[in-house]
Design a protein around this motif. Sequence first.
Motif, PDB file in Angstrom:
ATOM      1  N   TRP A   1      -7.641   2.734  -3.813  1.00 18.32           N
ATOM      2  CA  TRP A   1      -7.250   1.565  -3.024  1.00 18.32           C
ATOM      3  C   TRP A   1      -8.488   0.813  -2.549  1.00 18.32           C
ATOM      4  O   TRP A   1      -8.540  -0.414  -2.599  1.00 18.32           O
ATOM      5  N   ARG A   2      -9.483   1.560  -2.093  1.00 18.79           N
ATOM      6  CA  ARG A   2     -10.725   0.915  -1.631  1.00 18.79           C
ATOM      7  C   ARG A   2     -11.402   0.153  -2.766  1.00 18.79           C
ATOM      8  O   ARG A   2     -11.892  -0.955  -2.564  1.00 18.79           O
TER       9      ARG A   2
ATOM     10  N   LEU B   1      -3.636  12.101  -2.507  1.00 17.31           N
ATOM     11  CA  LEU B   1      -3.834  11.124  -1.438  1.00 17.31           C
ATOM     12  C   LEU B   1      -5.304  10.714  -1.320  1.00 17.31           C
ATOM     13  O   LEU B   1      -5.609   9.533  -1.093  1.00 17.31           O
ATOM     14  N   ARG B   2      -6.228  11.665  -1.480  1.00 16.21           N
ATOM     15  CA  ARG B   2      -7.660  11.325  -1.463  1.00 16.21           C
ATOM     16  C   ARG B   2      -8.004  10.410  -2.641  1.00 16.21           C
ATOM     17  O   ARG B   2      -8.720   9.410  -2.484  1.00 16.21           O
TER      18      ARG B   2
ATOM     19  N   ARG C   1       0.836  -1.200   0.000  1.00 14.90           N
ATOM     20  CA  ARG C   1       0.000   0.000   0.000  1.00 14.90           C
ATOM     21  C   ARG C   1       0.872   1.252   0.000  1.00 14.90           C
ATOM     22  O   ARG C   1       0.627   2.199  -0.738  1.00 14.90           O
ATOM     23  N   ASN C   2       1.914   1.278   0.832  1.00 17.22           N
ATOM     24  CA  ASN C   2       2.787   2.447   0.891  1.00 17.22           C
ATOM     25  C   ASN C   2       3.546   2.658  -0.410  1.00 17.22           C
ATOM     26  O   ASN C   2       3.746   3.797  -0.838  1.00 17.22           O
TER      27      ASN C   2
ATOM     28  N   LYS D   1       1.051   4.084  -2.852  1.00 20.09           N
ATOM     29  CA  LYS D   1       0.758   5.486  -2.518  1.00 20.09           C
ATOM     30  C   LYS D   1       1.897   6.384  -2.977  1.00 20.09           C
ATOM     31  O   LYS D   1       1.669   7.445  -3.575  1.00 20.09           O
TER      32      LYS D   1
ATOM     33  N   GLN E   1      -2.682  16.591  -1.084  1.00 16.46           N
ATOM     34  CA  GLN E   1      -3.871  16.074  -0.399  1.00 16.46           C
ATOM     35  C   GLN E   1      -4.870  15.489  -1.398  1.00 16.46           C
ATOM     36  O   GLN E   1      -5.484  14.454  -1.132  1.00 16.46           O
TER      37      GLN E   1
ATOM     38  N   GLN F   1      -6.643   6.937  -1.984  1.00 13.75           N
ATOM     39  CA  GLN F   1      -7.432   6.198  -0.991  1.00 13.75           C
ATOM     40  C   GLN F   1      -8.698   5.637  -1.632  1.00 13.75           C
ATOM     41  O   GLN F   1      -9.061   4.479  -1.398  1.00 13.75           O
ATOM     42  N   GLN F   2      -9.341   6.427  -2.471  1.00 12.37           N
ATOM     43  CA  GLN F   2     -10.534   5.949  -3.177  1.00 12.37           C
ATOM     44  C   GLN F   2     -10.165   4.792  -4.107  1.00 12.37           C
ATOM     45  O   GLN F   2     -10.851   3.769  -4.143  1.00 12.37           O
TER      46      GLN F   2
ATOM     47  N   ALA G   1      -8.052  -0.871   3.100  1.00 16.84           N
ATOM     48  CA  ALA G   1      -7.846   0.553   2.842  1.00 16.84           C
ATOM     49  C   ALA G   1      -7.424   1.341   4.070  1.00 16.84           C
ATOM     50  O   ALA G   1      -6.963   2.450   3.970  1.00 16.84           O
ATOM     51  N   ALA G   2      -7.592   0.773   5.229  1.00 15.16           N
ATOM     52  CA  ALA G   2      -7.293   1.510   6.466  1.00 15.16           C
ATOM     53  C   ALA G   2      -5.825   1.825   6.616  1.00 15.16           C
ATOM     54  O   ALA G   2      -4.965   1.306   6.033  1.00 15.16           O
TER      55      ALA G   2
END
Length: 169
Positions: A159-160, A152-153, A57-58, A61, A149, A156-157, A168-169
């Motif tokens: 990844w989910r 990153l948003r 995940r990292n 990202k 930001q 996150q979307q 996703a957490a």
Amino acid sequence: MDDDWLSTGETAEILGVSRQHVADLCDRGDLPSIRIGTHRRIRRASLARLVAPQLTRNQEKSLWLHRAVLGALMMDPVTVLQSAQDNIDRWKTAHRPDGKSVQYLNQWSAIIDGGVDQLAAVLTGTDELSCELRQNSPFASILADEQRQQVLRSFQQHWRQEHGAERAA
């Protein structure tokens, strides 16, 4: 059958394994397939996902952030390259000359000296070295906070959707 679909034999040849191993991958659910009569067919995209390196995940990202950096690089290469080189020069004075951090910074300097195309390949590469270098990136100040930001948003979307809400957490 069109070019998007492969037989188990074609898949085995690409992977360098037996047809039985491909069948086993399909049976376990590791390689999605469909049956047409008694024959299995595998999507090329499914095979590509199987053999592609799996990023954490990292790492993913960081890849997303560096793709955004690539956009800034394409719009204003002189400023982005100078900012990265300034960061490298400044950070080198804060670390031991024989330490791992300075080794990464030296690698970044060499990549920057190699030109925009070489830099773009590292910024967006999924190989082990590119992932490792991005964890020690001199491009920290390139994106404005609002841009960062937003990336990153979006990540996150993504990844989910791609990896499931439980991861996703």
